[in-house]
Motif scaffolding. Sequence first.
Motif, PDB file in Angstrom:
ATOM      1  N   LYS A   1       0.834  -1.196   0.000  1.00  0.00           N
ATOM      2  CA  LYS A   1       0.000   0.000   0.000  1.00  0.00           C
ATOM      3  C   LYS A   1       0.871   1.248   0.000  1.00  0.00           C
ATOM      4  N   ARG A   2       0.338   2.330  -0.552  1.00  0.00           N
ATOM      5  CA  ARG A   2       1.040   3.614  -0.510  1.00  0.00           C
ATOM      6  C   ARG A   2       1.484   3.903   0.923  1.00  0.00           C
TER       7      ARG A   2
ATOM      8  N   GLU B   1       2.239   6.488   2.670  1.00  0.00           N
ATOM      9  CA  GLU B   1       1.592   7.561   3.428  1.00  0.00           C
ATOM     10  C   GLU B   1       0.223   7.163   3.945  1.00  0.00           C
ATOM     11  N   ASP B   2      -0.380   6.159   3.319  1.00  0.00           N
ATOM     12  CA  ASP B   2      -1.716   5.712   3.740  1.00  0.00           C
ATOM     13  C   ASP B   2      -1.665   4.476   4.616  1.00  0.00           C
TER      14      ASP B   2
ATOM     15  N   GLN C   1      -2.190   2.750   9.696  1.00  0.00           N
ATOM     16  CA  GLN C   1      -2.967   3.707  10.473  1.00  0.00           C
ATOM     17  C   GLN C   1      -3.067   3.298  11.936  1.00  0.00           C
TER      18      GLN C   1
END
Length: 217
Positions: free
Chosen positions: A12-13, A15-16, A19
Motif C-alpha cells: 500500500k502507498r 503515506e496511507d 494507520q
Amino acid sequence: MVIDWVVLVPIKRFEDGKQRLGERPDRAALAEAFARDTLEAVAGSPRVKMVLVQTDDPALVGDLRLPVAVTVRTQRSVGLNNAIGEGLRYAQDSWPDYGIAVLLGDVPALSAEDLDRTLELAEEVPLGMVPDAAGTGTVMITGQPGMPLLPAFGPGSADRHRNLGHRMLRASDRLRRDVDTLEDLEIAARLGVGTRTAALLRRPADTIPPVRAARSA
C-alpha cells in the motif's frame, strides 16, 4: 518436487499505510521500512526466482532494487484483494511454470531462511497458507504451478482460505508476525527486524524525515 517461485507482494502507498500505529510521526517511514525489509528477505530465498510487487506507491515503482529479478506493477484496482487479483493474473500469464506465493508486505522480522523453509513445505501441497500470529488472519498463501489462487485476505481470512482448500503450512514466528499495531511492532523487534526497521527504531521519531515525495510512475 522442486518448484521455482514467484512471490507477489502487495504494498500500500506508504503515506496511507499502518494507520493503527497511531500518531507516531514516523508511521509512513515505518511502513516503508517494513516493506523494504520484507522484500529483501524474499529476494534472499534461493527458491524465489521472481519478486512481483503490486503497489500504488510511485516512489517504490521508481527506485526498487533487489538482488533477484523483480517486476513492479502499479495497482489500478481499489482494495487489497483486488490488487492481489491483478498481480495473480499477471503472474499466471507471465510465469505459468512457477509456483505462486502471495506474501503481505509488513513482516519486517522475516528472514530469507524462514521463507525458504516454508516454501519448501509448500512444494508438497497444491494450495498452502500461513496464518498470522493470532491465527485468524493470513500472512501468505501459496499455489503449485497451475493452481488458481483466490485471495481472501482481511479479518478472519484464515478460515476463508482453509475453506478455499488451502492447507496450513508450518512457519516461523518471524514469518507469521505481520505488524499492524504498536504491540505487533514490539514483538517483531524482539524477534529481530530487518536493517531498515531496526534503524528507525533506534532513532527518536522526531528526527526521522518524512517519506520522500512520490515520483510519477
